[in-house]
Design a protein around this motif. Structure first.
Motif, PDB file in Angstrom:
ATOM      1  N   ASN A  27       0.836  -1.205   0.000  1.00 26.19           N
ATOM      2  CA  ASN A  27       0.000   0.000   0.000  1.00 26.19           C
ATOM      3  C   ASN A  27       0.872   1.257   0.000  1.00 26.19           C
ATOM      4  O   ASN A  27       2.087   1.187   0.165  1.00 26.19           O
ATOM      5  CB  ASN A  27      -0.914   0.004   1.229  1.00 26.19           C
ATOM      6  CG  ASN A  27      -1.854  -1.177   1.251  1.00 26.19           C
ATOM      7  OD1 ASN A  27      -2.639  -1.386   0.333  1.00 26.19           O
ATOM      8  ND2 ASN A  27      -1.776  -1.977   2.306  1.00 26.19           N
ATOM      9  N   GLY A  28       0.206   2.399  -0.142  1.00 30.62           N
ATOM     10  CA  GLY A  28       0.929   3.662  -0.179  1.00 30.62           C
ATOM     11  C   GLY A  28       1.807   3.920   1.026  1.00 30.62           C
ATOM     12  O   GLY A  28       2.917   4.450   0.903  1.00 30.62           O
ATOM     13  N   ASP A  29       1.346   3.537   2.227  1.00 32.85           N
ATOM     14  CA  ASP A  29       2.135   3.797   3.432  1.00 32.85           C
ATOM     15  C   ASP A  29       3.307   2.835   3.594  1.00 32.85           C
ATOM     16  O   ASP A  29       4.168   3.032   4.459  1.00 32.85           O
ATOM     17  CB  ASP A  29       1.248   3.780   4.681  1.00 32.85           C
ATOM     18  CG  ASP A  29       0.493   2.469   4.851  1.00 32.85           C
ATOM     19  OD1 ASP A  29       0.406   1.686   3.881  1.00 32.85           O
ATOM     20  OD2 ASP A  29      -0.025   2.225   5.960  1.00 32.85           O
ATOM     21  N   ASP A  30       3.363   1.788   2.770  1.00 36.19           N
ATOM     22  CA  ASP A  30       4.470   0.832   2.828  1.00 36.19           C
ATOM     23  C   ASP A  30       5.681   1.295   2.024  1.00 36.19           C
ATOM     24  O   ASP A  30       6.730   0.654   2.073  1.00 36.19           O
ATOM     25  CB  ASP A  30       4.028  -0.532   2.285  1.00 36.19           C
ATOM     26  CG  ASP A  30       2.929  -1.168   3.107  1.00 36.19           C
ATOM     27  OD1 ASP A  30       2.995  -1.069   4.346  1.00 36.19           O
ATOM     28  OD2 ASP A  30       1.999  -1.749   2.519  1.00 36.19           O
ATOM     29  N   MET A  31       5.532   2.374   1.267  1.00 41.11           N
ATOM     30  CA  MET A  31       6.592   2.783   0.335  1.00 41.11           C
ATOM     31  C   MET A  31       7.413   3.969   0.835  1.00 41.11           C
ATOM     32  O   MET A  31       8.076   4.649   0.047  1.00 41.11           O
ATOM     33  CB  MET A  31       5.983   3.085  -1.030  1.00 41.11           C
ATOM     34  CG  MET A  31       5.304   1.875  -1.673  1.00 41.11           C
ATOM     35  SD  MET A  31       4.792   2.144  -3.378  1.00 41.11           S
ATOM     36  CE  MET A  31       3.424   3.299  -3.163  1.00 41.11           C
ATOM     37  N   ALA A  32       7.361   4.248   2.133  1.00 43.59           N
ATOM     38  CA  ALA A  32       8.137   5.359   2.688  1.00 43.59           C
ATOM     39  C   ALA A  32       9.609   5.208   2.337  1.00 43.59           C
ATOM     40  O   ALA A  32      10.175   4.116   2.446  1.00 43.59           O
ATOM     41  CB  ALA A  32       7.962   5.418   4.206  1.00 43.59           C
ATOM     42  N   GLY A  33      10.224   6.300   1.888  1.00 47.73           N
ATOM     43  CA  GLY A  33      11.636   6.284   1.544  1.00 47.73           C
ATOM     44  C   GLY A  33      11.924   6.325   0.061  1.00 47.73           C
ATOM     45  O   GLY A  33      13.052   6.624  -0.338  1.00 47.73           O
ATOM     46  N   ILE A  34      10.922   6.004  -0.771  1.00 48.06           N
ATOM     47  CA  ILE A  34      11.135   6.151  -2.205  1.00 48.06           C
ATOM     48  C   ILE A  34      11.192   7.651  -2.529  1.00 48.06           C
ATOM     49  O   ILE A  34      10.769   8.484  -1.718  1.00 48.06           O
ATOM     50  CB  ILE A  34      10.054   5.451  -3.039  1.00 48.06           C
ATOM     51  CG1 ILE A  34       8.706   6.193  -2.967  1.00 48.06           C
ATOM     52  CG2 ILE A  34       9.862   4.010  -2.571  1.00 48.06           C
ATOM     53  CD1 ILE A  34       7.637   5.616  -3.893  1.00 48.06           C
ATOM     54  N   SER A  35      11.711   8.011  -3.676  1.00 44.56           N
ATOM     55  CA  SER A  35      11.800   9.432  -4.020  1.00 44.56           C
ATOM     56  C   SER A  35      11.074   9.719  -5.331  1.00 44.56           C
ATOM     57  O   SER A  35      11.003   8.866  -6.218  1.00 44.56           O
ATOM     58  CB  SER A  35      13.249   9.898  -4.097  1.00 44.56           C
ATOM     59  OG  SER A  35      13.925   9.275  -5.171  1.00 44.56           O
ATOM     60  N   VAL A  36      10.552  10.930  -5.424  1.00 45.17           N
ATOM     61  CA  VAL A  36       9.767  11.363  -6.580  1.00 45.17           C
ATOM     62  C   VAL A  36      10.358  12.667  -7.094  1.00 45.17           C
ATOM     63  O   VAL A  36      10.535  13.617  -6.326  1.00 45.17           O
ATOM     64  CB  VAL A  36       8.289  11.568  -6.202  1.00 45.17           C
ATOM     65  CG1 VAL A  36       7.486  12.036  -7.418  1.00 45.17           C
ATOM     66  CG2 VAL A  36       7.687  10.288  -5.619  1.00 45.17           C
TER      67      VAL A  36
END
Length: 209
Positions: A27-36
């Motif tokens: 889910n969206g909250d599982d992807m903390a740390g990726i960059s955009v």
């Protein structure tokens, strides 16, 4: 010695076929740390690190331009329709006052990977994924994957417009792409081979001594 060498190469082959471990429900909250990274029409750009914003939801929020931009995602990234509407949509919102030229999502600082195939044809254990799809109300876009992890799994995604900018100076653009989390890295075949050969060399030296 020949038998040991054959056994070493057989062990290397078996290990190289072993699956990595994956969490397929992300889910969206599982992807903390990726960059955009968003690049505007004047070539100014901004990179923001993704964070959790609520239950099953996460996003990156930029400050370029007048009112900034954002990319958010809520629910399992494989996406679908639960009867009340679509879930798993990534939504890029632009309020900068300029068109957005391109969007780059970089997963390389985390254990997250893009899973780009509907079916697990590679047999690597990542289960079903989703090919890139987008809101067809918009003009055609290009989606390019980079930083291949293995098979159909990637760590980078760049989205651009085919005939100009990706998104006008104000508005939203929605797309779907599945992600997985790698829990057990795939075995490194060359490392296994090197260790096997070192072991054989050491054994040979002991016999000669």
């Amino acid at each position: 010695m020949k038998k040991l060498l054959a056994l070493s190469f057989f062990s290397m082959f078996v290990a190289s076929q072993a699956h990595a471990g994956f969490i397929s429900a992300v889910n969206g909250d599982d992807m903390a740390g990726i960059s955009v990274t968003v690049t505007l029409d004047d070539n100014s750009s901004e990179t923001i690190v993704w964070g959790a914003t609520g239950l099953n939801t996460g996003g990156a929020f930029g400050s370029l331009g007048i009112d900034g931009w954002s990319l958010v995602e809520s629910g399992d990234t494989i996406g679908g329709n639960d009867g009340s509407g679509l879930f798993g949509v990534w939504t890029l919102a632009n309020y900068t006052g300029q068109a957005i030229k391109s969007l780059f999502v970089d997963l390389s600082a985390t254990s997250v990977v893009f899973d780009t195939e509907f079916f697990d044809l590679s047999g690597n254990g990542s289960l079903a994924g989703r090919q890139f799809t987008y809101d067809d109300r918009f003009a055609a876009v290009n989606a390019g994957f980079s930083m291949n992890y293995m098979d159909e799994l990637f760590r980078g995604l760049t989205i651009t417009g085919q005939q100009g900018n990706l998104l006008a100076d104000r508005g939203e653009f929605g797309f779907m792409i599945d992600t997985d989390i790698v829990t057990v890295p795939a075995p490194a075949t060359l490392s296994i081979l090197a260790l096997s050969l070192l072991g054989l060399a050491a054994r040979s030296r002991r016999k000669q001594a």
